[in-house]
Motif scaffolding. Structure first.
Motif, PDB file in Angstrom:
ATOM      1  N   THR A 151       1.328  -2.896  14.674  1.00  0.00           N
ATOM      2  CA  THR A 151       0.613  -1.745  14.118  1.00  0.00           C
ATOM      3  C   THR A 151      -0.623  -2.239  13.181  1.00  0.00           C
ATOM      4  O   THR A 151      -1.361  -1.157  13.181  1.00  0.00           O
ATOM      5  CB  THR A 151       1.664  -0.757  13.645  1.00  0.00           C
ATOM      6  OG1 THR A 151       2.083  -1.442  12.537  1.00  0.00           O
ATOM      7  CG2 THR A 151       2.744  -0.602  14.214  1.00  0.00           C
TER       8      THR A 151
ATOM      9  N   ASP B  97      -2.716   2.277   6.860  1.00  0.00           N
ATOM     10  CA  ASP B  97      -2.635   2.487   8.304  1.00  0.00           C
ATOM     11  C   ASP B  97      -3.952   2.529   9.016  1.00  0.00           C
ATOM     12  O   ASP B  97      -4.510   3.497   8.884  1.00  0.00           O
ATOM     13  CB  ASP B  97      -1.764   3.329   8.636  1.00  0.00           C
ATOM     14  CG  ASP B  97      -1.528   3.445  10.275  1.00  0.00           C
ATOM     15  OD1 ASP B  97      -2.261   2.664  10.891  1.00  0.00           O
ATOM     16  OD2 ASP B  97      -0.824   4.432  10.615  1.00  0.00           O
TER      17      ASP B  97
ATOM     18  N   ALA C 141      -5.406   2.524  11.891  1.00  0.00           N
ATOM     19  CA  ALA C 141      -5.168   3.135  13.213  1.00  0.00           C
ATOM     20  C   ALA C 141      -5.405   4.508  12.818  1.00  0.00           C
ATOM     21  O   ALA C 141      -6.273   5.469  13.478  1.00  0.00           O
ATOM     22  CB  ALA C 141      -4.087   2.849  14.136  1.00  0.00           C
ATOM     23  N   THR C 142      -4.710   5.165  12.093  1.00  0.00           N
ATOM     24  CA  THR C 142      -4.656   6.781  11.736  1.00  0.00           C
ATOM     25  C   THR C 142      -5.573   6.721  10.544  1.00  0.00           C
ATOM     26  O   THR C 142      -5.563   8.085  10.282  1.00  0.00           O
ATOM     27  CB  THR C 142      -3.290   7.378  11.514  1.00  0.00           C
ATOM     28  OG1 THR C 142      -2.745   6.597  10.265  1.00  0.00           O
ATOM     29  CG2 THR C 142      -2.195   6.966  12.776  1.00  0.00           C
ATOM     30  N   GLN C 143      -5.925   5.820   9.824  1.00  0.00           N
ATOM     31  CA  GLN C 143      -6.860   6.020   8.422  1.00  0.00           C
ATOM     32  C   GLN C 143      -6.151   6.909   7.457  1.00  0.00           C
ATOM     33  O   GLN C 143      -6.832   7.982   7.043  1.00  0.00           O
ATOM     34  CB  GLN C 143      -8.158   6.390   8.957  1.00  0.00           C
ATOM     35  CG  GLN C 143      -9.081   5.577   9.543  1.00  0.00           C
ATOM     36  CD  GLN C 143     -10.518   6.007   9.917  1.00  0.00           C
ATOM     37  OE1 GLN C 143     -11.214   5.855   8.972  1.00  0.00           O
ATOM     38  NE2 GLN C 143     -10.910   6.373  10.931  1.00  0.00           N
ATOM     39  N   ASN C 144      -5.062   6.320   7.260  1.00  0.00           N
ATOM     40  CA  ASN C 144      -4.041   7.040   6.034  1.00  0.00           C
ATOM     41  C   ASN C 144      -3.635   5.924   5.337  1.00  0.00           C
ATOM     42  O   ASN C 144      -3.290   5.041   5.607  1.00  0.00           O
ATOM     43  CB  ASN C 144      -2.776   7.708   7.040  1.00  0.00           C
ATOM     44  CG  ASN C 144      -2.923   9.231   7.464  1.00  0.00           C
ATOM     45  OD1 ASN C 144      -3.449   9.854   6.772  1.00  0.00           O
ATOM     46  ND2 ASN C 144      -2.793   9.179   8.810  1.00  0.00           N
TER      47      ASN C 144
ATOM     48  N   THR D 152      -7.333  10.059   3.132  1.00  0.00           N
ATOM     49  CA  THR D 152      -7.893  10.093   4.344  1.00  0.00           C
ATOM     50  C   THR D 152      -9.250  10.525   4.454  1.00  0.00           C
ATOM     51  O   THR D 152      -9.640  11.206   3.839  1.00  0.00           O
ATOM     52  CB  THR D 152      -6.573  11.011   5.021  1.00  0.00           C
ATOM     53  OG1 THR D 152      -6.838  10.994   6.442  1.00  0.00           O
ATOM     54  CG2 THR D 152      -7.094  12.548   4.821  1.00  0.00           C
TER      55      THR D 152
ATOM     56  N   SER E  68      -8.671  -0.269  16.577  1.00  0.00           N
ATOM     57  CA  SER E  68      -7.311   0.503  16.789  1.00  0.00           C
ATOM     58  C   SER E  68      -7.670   1.570  18.018  1.00  0.00           C
ATOM     59  O   SER E  68      -7.029   2.564  18.272  1.00  0.00           O
ATOM     60  CB  SER E  68      -7.224   1.609  15.609  1.00  0.00           C
ATOM     61  OG  SER E  68      -6.684   0.510  14.722  1.00  0.00           O
TER      62      SER E  68
ATOM     63  N   SER F 276      -4.185   0.550  21.925  1.00  0.00           N
ATOM     64  CA  SER F 276      -3.158  -0.253  21.442  1.00  0.00           C
ATOM     65  C   SER F 276      -2.888  -1.659  21.596  1.00  0.00           C
ATOM     66  O   SER F 276      -2.482  -2.463  20.777  1.00  0.00           O
ATOM     67  CB  SER F 276      -1.739   0.361  21.786  1.00  0.00           C
ATOM     68  OG  SER F 276      -1.638   0.322  22.975  1.00  0.00           O
TER      69      SER F 276
END
Lengths: 213, 98
Positions: A47, A85, A87-90, A113, B35, B38
Motif C-alpha cells: 500500500t 497514506d 494513495a488517499t492523501q491522508n 488532508t 497511486s 494498484s
C-alpha cells in the motif's frame, strides 16, 4: 470525559505539510517538546503506507505539587503513531500520554488532508479522560499516606509530651504525690494540642514544597 | 533537529532522521502519482521500501538498539507495552469527522 477540537487550513500543498511534519521540532514556540525518538517504522510494500511510532519527551508544565503528589517526574513522555497514506492523501497522527496515564489519558488525533492543490486542511481532536477507578486508588493511597504521617507525628507528639511531663513532675514528685490524680485531666487536652502541632510540618511541606496556588 | 531522550543516542538519531527525511522527500510525491492504479502503486512501494532498507537499514539498527536501551532505563518500556496492548494502532484509524 472532556473534548477539544480545532480545524483550519495551511496555505501549503499537502506534500509540503507532510514533509514538514518531520521537521516540526525543535520549535521555539513549543519548547516543552525536548526529545523525539522513532522507536518503530514500517513501509508497507503493497500500500505504500508508512507507519511510524515515536516517543516524545516533554517538560511538564504541571504544578510541582501535582507532579510530586502523583509520583510523576518533570519529564513526561508521549507515544505518537502516525500513518502517511500517499494513495488517499491522508495523514493521521495519534498521541497518548505515557506518563501519569494511570490517572488520566489525553488522546489526541491530528488529520492532514488536501483542501485544494495549494491548501491543506488540519483537524485536531482530543479526548481527556480521568480514570475514575484509579483516582479512587490514588485517593486511597493518599489517605493511607496521610494516616501514616499522622501516626508518625502523633508518636512524636506523645514522646515529646512524655518528656515534658517527666521534667515537670519529677521535680514535684520529690515534694508531694497529690498532683498524680489530676494528671489524666491535664494530659487529655495536651495530647490534642500535640497532635495538632504535629500536623504543621505536613501542611508546611505541602504548601511550600508543592507551591499550592 | 531535535534531541534523543538519551544524549548518547542523539548522534545516531540525527543520522537516522536525515537518512529518512531525504528518502521521504523523494518518496512522497511520486507515491501519490503512482497511486493511480494498484499495480503501479505496489510496484513503486515495494521498490522504495527496499531502497529505504538499503539506505537507512544499517543506521536504523544502531539507533534502534541505542534508543531501546534508553527507553528501558527510564522504565518507559512497560508503559509502552501497556499502551500498545490498549491501543495497538497497527492500522490507520478512521480520520476524525468534522
Amino acid at each position: 470525559m472532556h473534548f477539544f477540537s480545532q480545524a483550519f487550513q495551511y496555505d501549503h500543498p499537502w506534500s509540503h505539510v507532510v514533509i514538514g511534519m518531520w521537521h516540526k521540532y525543535p520549535n521555539s514556540k513549543c519548547t516543552h517538546v525536548v526529545s523525539i525518538d522513532t522507536i518503530d517504522r514500517s513501509i508497507d510494500p503493497q500500500t505504500g503506507i508508512i507507519r511510524t511510532e515515536r516517543v516524545l519527551g516533554c517538560k511538564q508544565k504541571a504544578p510541582m505539587w501535582i507532579v510530586k503528589l502523583f509520583g510523576g517526574s518533570e519529564d513526561a513522555f508521549v507515544r505518537e503513531i502516525s500513518f502517511v497514506d500517499p494513495a488517499t492523501q491522508n495523514v493521521t497522527i495519534t498521541s497518548v500520554n505515557l506518563s501519569l496515564s494511570q490517572f488520566a489519558t489525553c488522546y489526541e488525533q491530528i488529520h492532514y488532508t488536501p483542501a485544494s492543490a495549494t491548501q491543506t486542511s488540519f483537524l485536531q481532536t482530543a479526548e481527556i479522560q480521568a480514570r475514575m477507578a484509579l483516582w479512587r486508588s490514588a485517593a486511597d493511597g493518599l489517605e493511607k499516606w496521610l494516616v501514616q504521617r499522622f501516626e508518625q507525628n502523633a508518636q512524636l507528639g506523645k514522646s515529646g509530651f512524655t518528656d515534658v511531663l517527666r521534667n515537670l513532675w519529677e521535680e514535684r514528685d520529690i515534694g508531694s504525690h497529690r498532683w498524680e490524680t489530676d494528671s489524666a485531666c491535664i494530659l487529655a487536652p495536651f495530647q490534642l494540642f500535640f497532635i495538632c502541632i504535629s500536623w504543621i510540618p505536613l501542611f508546611n511541606s505541602l504548601r511550600q514544597g508543592h507551591s499550592l496556588p | 533537529m531535535s534531541q534523543s531522550l538519551s544524549p548518547e543516542c542523539t548522534p545516531l538519531k540525527k543520522e537516522y532522521d536525515s537518512c529518512f527525511n531525504s528518502w521521504f522527500e523523494g518518496y512522497l510525491e511520486p507515491a501519490v502519482a503512482a497511486s493511480a492504479s494498484s499495480s503501479t502503486r505496489s510496484a513503486y512501494s515495494e521498490r522504495k521500501a527496499e531502497e529505504f532498507q538499503q539506505k537507512c537499514g544499517k543506521i536504523w539498527e544502531q539507533y534502534k538498539s541505542c534508543v531501546q536501551r534508553a527507553v528501558k532505563e527510564r522504565g518507559l518500556d512497560k508503559l509502552l507495552q501497556q499502551a500498545r496492548e490498549e491501543n495497538p494502532l497497527v492500522e490507520p484509524p478512521t480520520p476524525p469527522v468534522k
